[in-house]
Design a protein around this motif. Structure first.
Motif, short mmCIF file in Angstrom:
data_model
loop_
_atom_site.label_atom_id
_atom_site.label_comp_id
_atom_site.label_asym_id
_atom_site.label_seq_id
_atom_site.Cartn_x
_atom_site.Cartn_y
_atom_site.Cartn_z
N CYS A 172 0.86 -1.18 0.00
CA CYS A 172 0.00 0.00 0.00
C CYS A 172 0.90 1.23 0.00
O CYS A 172 1.87 1.29 0.76
CB CYS A 172 -0.91 -0.01 1.22
N SER A 173 0.58 2.19 -0.86
CA SER A 173 1.45 3.37 -1.01
C SER A 173 0.62 4.63 -1.23
O SER A 173 -0.43 4.60 -1.88
CB SER A 173 2.39 3.21 -2.21
N PHE A 174 1.13 5.72 -0.67
CA PHE A 174 0.71 7.05 -1.07
C PHE A 174 1.77 7.58 -2.02
O PHE A 174 2.94 7.71 -1.65
CB PHE A 174 0.59 7.98 0.14
N VAL A 175 1.37 7.86 -3.26
CA VAL A 175 2.29 8.39 -4.27
C VAL A 175 1.96 9.87 -4.45
O VAL A 175 0.89 10.22 -4.95
CB VAL A 175 2.16 7.63 -5.60
N LEU A 176 2.86 10.74 -4.02
CA LEU A 176 2.62 12.18 -4.09
C LEU A 176 3.32 12.78 -5.29
O LEU A 176 4.44 12.36 -5.64
CB LEU A 176 3.11 12.86 -2.81
N ILE A 177 2.67 13.74 -5.93
CA ILE A 177 3.23 14.35 -7.14
C ILE A 177 3.30 15.86 -7.00
O ILE A 177 2.64 16.45 -6.13
CB ILE A 177 2.39 13.99 -8.38
N GLU A 178 4.07 16.47 -7.86
CA GLU A 178 4.04 17.91 -8.04
C GLU A 178 2.88 18.21 -9.00
O GLU A 178 2.89 17.77 -10.15
CB GLU A 178 5.36 18.40 -8.64
N VAL A 210 -4.58 6.71 -13.06
CA VAL A 210 -5.46 7.30 -12.04
C VAL A 210 -5.23 8.80 -11.94
O VAL A 210 -6.17 9.59 -11.85
CB VAL A 210 -5.22 6.62 -10.68
N ILE A 211 -3.97 9.23 -11.97
CA ILE A 211 -3.65 10.66 -11.87
C ILE A 211 -4.12 11.41 -13.11
O ILE A 211 -4.68 12.51 -13.01
CB ILE A 211 -2.14 10.85 -11.64
N GLN A 212 -3.94 10.81 -14.29
CA GLN A 212 -4.32 11.48 -15.53
C GLN A 212 -5.84 11.58 -15.69
O GLN A 212 -6.38 12.62 -16.08
CB GLN A 212 -3.73 10.73 -16.72
N GLU A 213 -6.55 10.49 -15.36
CA GLU A 213 -7.99 10.45 -15.59
C GLU A 213 -8.80 10.91 -14.38
O GLU A 213 -9.98 11.23 -14.51
CB GLU A 213 -8.41 9.04 -16.00
N GLY A 214 -8.17 10.89 -13.20
CA GLY A 214 -8.88 11.30 -11.99
C GLY A 214 -9.95 10.34 -11.54
O GLY A 214 -10.86 10.72 -10.80
N LEU A 246 -5.79 11.21 -5.18
CA LEU A 246 -5.81 12.10 -4.02
C LEU A 246 -6.19 13.48 -4.55
O LEU A 246 -5.34 14.23 -5.03
CB LEU A 246 -4.44 12.13 -3.34
N ARG A 247 -7.47 13.81 -4.48
CA ARG A 247 -7.96 15.07 -5.04
C ARG A 247 -7.99 16.14 -3.96
O ARG A 247 -8.71 15.99 -2.96
CB ARG A 247 -9.36 14.91 -5.61
N GLY A 248 -7.23 17.21 -4.16
CA GLY A 248 -7.31 18.35 -3.28
C GLY A 248 -8.46 19.23 -3.70
O GLY A 248 -9.31 18.85 -4.53
N ALA A 283 -6.10 14.04 1.11
CA ALA A 283 -5.62 15.08 0.19
C ALA A 283 -5.83 16.47 0.79
O ALA A 283 -4.94 17.33 0.72
CB ALA A 283 -6.35 14.97 -1.15
N LEU A 284 -6.99 16.70 1.39
CA LEU A 284 -7.25 18.00 2.01
C LEU A 284 -6.30 18.25 3.18
O LEU A 284 -5.84 19.37 3.40
CB LEU A 284 -8.70 18.08 2.47
N SER A 285 -5.99 17.18 3.92
CA SER A 285 -5.04 17.31 5.03
C SER A 285 -3.64 17.65 4.52
O SER A 285 -2.95 18.49 5.10
CB SER A 285 -5.00 15.99 5.82
N ILE A 286 -3.23 17.02 3.42
CA ILE A 286 -1.91 17.32 2.83
C ILE A 286 -1.85 18.78 2.40
O ILE A 286 -0.87 19.48 2.66
CB ILE A 286 -1.64 16.38 1.64
N GLN A 287 -2.91 19.24 1.74
CA GLN A 287 -2.93 20.65 1.31
C GLN A 287 -2.83 21.59 2.49
O GLN A 287 -2.09 22.58 2.45
CB GLN A 287 -4.21 20.93 0.53
N TYR A 288 -3.55 21.29 3.55
CA TYR A 288 -3.53 22.15 4.74
C TYR A 288 -2.14 22.16 5.37
O TYR A 288 -1.63 23.23 5.74
CB TYR A 288 -4.56 21.66 5.75
N LYS A 289 -1.52 20.99 5.50
CA LYS A 289 -0.19 20.91 6.12
C LYS A 289 0.85 21.64 5.27
O LYS A 289 1.74 22.32 5.81
CB LYS A 289 0.21 19.44 6.31
N ARG A 290 0.73 21.54 3.95
CA ARG A 290 1.66 22.26 3.06
C ARG A 290 1.47 23.76 3.19
O ARG A 290 2.44 24.52 3.25
CB ARG A 290 1.46 21.80 1.61
N PHE A 291 0.21 24.18 3.21
CA PHE A 291 -0.07 25.61 3.35
C PHE A 291 0.46 26.14 4.68
O PHE A 291 1.05 27.22 4.74
CB PHE A 291 -1.59 25.85 3.24
#
Length: 306
Positions: A172-178, A210-214, A246-248, A283-291
């Motif tokens: 199981c993996s979380f794959v994070l992208i720019e 998954v990333i391309q098609e959402g 992971l949709r922000g 995803a929303l948590s990641i965005q918040y932590k980055r912000f």
């Protein structure tokens, strides 16, 4: 008068009055609140309303009472807030006005309100334990997201809870992208000790699609299901895969990926709904932590002397 709402189970949609003082709940007709669910004990739970607060006590029930991701100790009184789901057997209840409107979408996302539980015997008992396990996992993951942890620490703890829920997955993996370049920036993974390919953390073709098609990729048995990714998965000896974006709020931040190498894995529709909800919250948590990190850096730079 306060209300108790039945949010899932045989009595879904019913409401009961909660009076001041002791309110007994169970299968027996002698209770103040009678629940038809056969996985609920004859006298399962005591709800004591005192001065506007609710106190619940499990009365030594057979299948337990689940609150905030933890089973209550029998005979020990616990305060419970309004609009917090309480799982008893195959039934989920909630207390207070607005409870049904607030919690039903949450329970629906993990498949707890779509099934009325009309099958009996061992199957029904198993379904009840499975649904309680899902609710417990979701609570624990929500608690992790709320902690003041780094992104990596949060995701690693979430992976541990996923493995605890899905015993037969291998990776199981979380794959994070720019988001702008779609390049992978970080991978946080957990691998089963029995995994035959621990060095390969995920199938890149699945994640890329998954990333391309959402949209999620769900393949429960690569040998019987036809998909353009099937040949690639067979070459990698992957038997089943579930991957979700992971949709922000405004962009895709990566993907949540899990697979099984040892055999087919029946990813049910409620599994997909569960992990879609989890992926969105993460995803929303990641965005918040980055912000928050960026804001902290700006404050530090403004505070530092020239």
């Amino acid at each position: 008068m306060s209300k108790l709402y039945v949010l899932s189970g045989l009595d879904v949609g019913r409401t009961f009055d909660i009076r001041e003082g002791a309110n007994y709940l169970g299968r027996s007709p002698f209770n103040d609140i009678k629940i038809a669910d056969p996985t609920v004990s004859k006298t399962h739970l005591l709800i004591d309303k005192r001065k506007g607060k609710y106190f619940v006590t499990d009365l030594g029930s057979r299948n337990g009472t689940l609150l905030n991701g933890t089973y209550l100790n029998p005979g020990v009184e616990t305060v419970v807030e309004e609009r917090v789901p309480i799982a008893i057997g195959m039934t989920v209840i909630g207390l207070g006005e607005g409870c049904f409107e607030l919690l039903t979408p949450f329970l629906d996302s993990i498949g707890l309100t779509r099934e009325s539980g009309q099958n009996g015997g061992i199957s029904m008992s198993y379904q009840g334990r499975t649904k309680q396990k899902k609710l417990q996992t979701l609570h624990r993951i929500t608690q992790v997201i709320a902690l003041d942890l780094s992104i990596e620490e949060s995701l690693q703890k979430i992976l541990e809870h996923i493995f605890d829920l899905l015993k037969k997955i291998d990776r199981c993996s979380f794959v994070l992208i720019e988001p702008e370049t779609r390049e992978v920036t970080k991978t946080i993974s957990k691998v089963s000790p029995s995994c035959s390919q621990p060095s390969l953390l995920y199938c890149a073709d699945v994640v890329n699609r998954v990333i391309q098609e959402g949209q999620p990729v769900v393949i429960s048995d690569v040998q019987s299901e036809k998909d353009e990714l099937s040949d690639t998965l067979k070459l990698l000896r992957i038997q089943a895969v579930l991957c979700l974006p992971l949709r922000g709020k405004f962009e895709t931040l990566g993907a949540l990926y899990m697979d099984s190498l040892g055999g087919a894995y029946n990813f049910r529709p409620d599994d997909v709904r569960l992990f879609e909800g989890l992926a969105e919250k993460t995803a929303l948590s990641i965005q918040y932590k980055r912000f928050s990190a960026e804001l902290s850096n700006i404050v530090d730079s403004l505070a530092s002397p020239d």
